[in-house]
Design a protein around this motif. Structure first.
Motif, short mmCIF file in Angstrom:
data_model
loop_
_atom_site.label_atom_id
_atom_site.label_comp_id
_atom_site.label_asym_id
_atom_site.label_seq_id
_atom_site.Cartn_x
_atom_site.Cartn_y
_atom_site.Cartn_z
N PRO A 1 43.57 18.60 56.61
CA PRO A 1 42.23 18.05 56.42
C PRO A 1 41.23 19.13 56.01
O PRO A 1 40.11 18.83 55.64
CB PRO A 1 41.89 17.49 57.81
N ASN A 2 41.66 20.39 56.07
CA ASN A 2 40.79 21.51 55.77
C ASN A 2 40.98 21.97 54.33
O ASN A 2 42.08 22.37 53.93
CB ASN A 2 41.07 22.67 56.73
N ILE B 1 29.43 11.90 51.25
CA ILE B 1 30.83 11.47 51.23
C ILE B 1 31.37 11.40 49.80
O ILE B 1 30.60 11.39 48.84
CB ILE B 1 31.00 10.09 51.89
N THR B 2 32.68 11.36 49.69
CA THR B 2 33.32 11.02 48.42
C THR B 2 33.20 9.51 48.26
O THR B 2 33.69 8.75 49.10
CB THR B 2 34.79 11.44 48.41
N VAL C 1 29.23 15.75 56.87
CA VAL C 1 29.65 16.23 55.55
C VAL C 1 31.09 16.74 55.64
O VAL C 1 31.47 17.39 56.63
CB VAL C 1 28.69 17.35 55.06
N PRO C 2 31.94 16.43 54.65
CA PRO C 2 33.28 17.01 54.63
C PRO C 2 33.20 18.53 54.50
O PRO C 2 32.24 19.06 53.95
CB PRO C 2 33.92 16.39 53.37
N GLU D 1 33.51 16.21 58.97
CA GLU D 1 34.60 15.25 59.10
C GLU D 1 34.98 14.74 57.72
O GLU D 1 34.18 14.82 56.78
CB GLU D 1 34.17 14.05 59.97
N PRO D 2 36.19 14.18 57.56
CA PRO D 2 36.54 13.54 56.28
C PRO D 2 35.63 12.35 56.00
O PRO D 2 35.02 11.77 56.91
CB PRO D 2 37.99 13.08 56.52
N SER D 3 35.55 11.96 54.74
CA SER D 3 34.63 10.90 54.31
C SER D 3 34.85 9.59 55.07
O SER D 3 33.89 8.91 55.45
CB SER D 3 34.78 10.65 52.81
#
Length: 293
Positions: free
Chosen positions: A215-216, A148-149, A99-100, A129-131
């Motif tokens: 990224p945060n 995710i997005t 999950v982001p 983590e990012p999508s």
């Protein structure tokens, strides 16, 4: 005479409260909608108070309904624990969810609480983590599920479960939105919201400079709240102190933010499906009214 409440009725009641709909609750508890309605009528007769107030197509709890909800959840939890104590079929093991970080802040507390109540023997591992990276991890079979997005809804594996407005935001106490070129705080170059924001500004011929990149999501929000930059966030991510910016301030409209669920196609498991059920239950806001629009 002591009034005893039926645990099955309370489970259905909690499902309605969590989904906001008799129809969706019927799917959750595997009953017909008429059976759900009958159960709720009997429950209201038992407690002697109305538990629901109609709010358009949604079902909103009355103050008495809100009061009962906490008891209902505790009774259902104890019921599940009692049954689990006398069965060898309790699910156990480990399941990994990606999950982001911004979705983790907003959605995970409720999802984890629900999942823990129904599957106390399961170890839940969460990877933030990012999508894009989560998509890659799912494809590689490294994780079981990912939130995710979902910009690429052509991906057959993505189940879109939530839709929100994507908004331009600045600080209530500052006026970074008046600066030229517009200072921006956005995710890294792989961030899909960054692409959407930049494309919108290009199309409207508004000048900009990317001042902060991270990224945060917390770091991006900090730059916004400090009055240093403008950013884009989904509606549920609005924080106190943020100002929503729109056409009046010269910012172009943005497409909605779709949130999707990805499953590991290589190793599906009962644990992953159980967790997916709780995720969908917690995030789904795609009501019939939304679909009609």
């Amino acid at each position: 005479m002591t009034v005893l409440l039926d645990a099955d009725h309370l489970r259905t009641f909690a499902a309605i409260a969590e989904t906001g709909s008799f129809t969706k609750a019927a799917e959750v508890v595997h009953k017909t909608q008429s059976a759900v309605s009958m159960q709720m009528k009997r429950l209201e007769d038992r407690v002697g108070r109305p538990l629901f107030a109609r709010d358009g197509r949604a079902s909103r709890l009355t103050p008495d309904g809100e009061k009962l909800l906490d008891y209902a959840r505790r009774i259902v939890k104890l019921n599940l624990e009692a049954v689990s104590a006398f069965t060898d079929q309790t699910l156990s093991g480990r399941v990994c969810l990606g999950v982001p970080d911004d979705y983790a802040d907003r959605y995970l507390p409720d999802i984890m609480a629900r999942f823990s109540r129904t599957h106390p023997s399961v170890e839940l591992t969460v990877v933030c983590e990012p999508s894009q990276r989560l998509n890659e991890s799912i494809a590689a079979g490294a994780i079981d599920l990912a939130i995710i997005t979902a910009t690429d809804i052509s991906n057959r594996n993505v189940q879109v479960i939530r839709r929100e407005r994507l908004l331009w935001v600045g600080s209530l106490r500052h006026s970074a939105h008046l600066e030229e070129p517009t200072p921006l705080a956005l995710g890294q170059p792989t961030c899909q919201w960054r692409d959407v924001a930049v494309a919108g500004l290009h199309k409207s011929k508004r000048g900009y400079r990317i001042l902060y990149s991270s990224p945060n999501h917390g770091a991006v929000s900090a730059a916004v709240l400090a009055g240093l930059a403008i950013s884009v966030v989904p509606e549920s991510a609005l924080r106190p102190g943020m100002r929503v910016l729109g056409a009046a301030e010269g910012f172009p409209p943005l497409p909605p933010c779709d949130i999707g669920l990805l499953r590991n196609p290589h190793e599906p498991s009962a644990l992953a499906e159980a967790l997916a059920h709780h995720i969908i239950q917690g995030l789904d806001n795609l009501t019939e009214a939304d679909a009609a629009e």
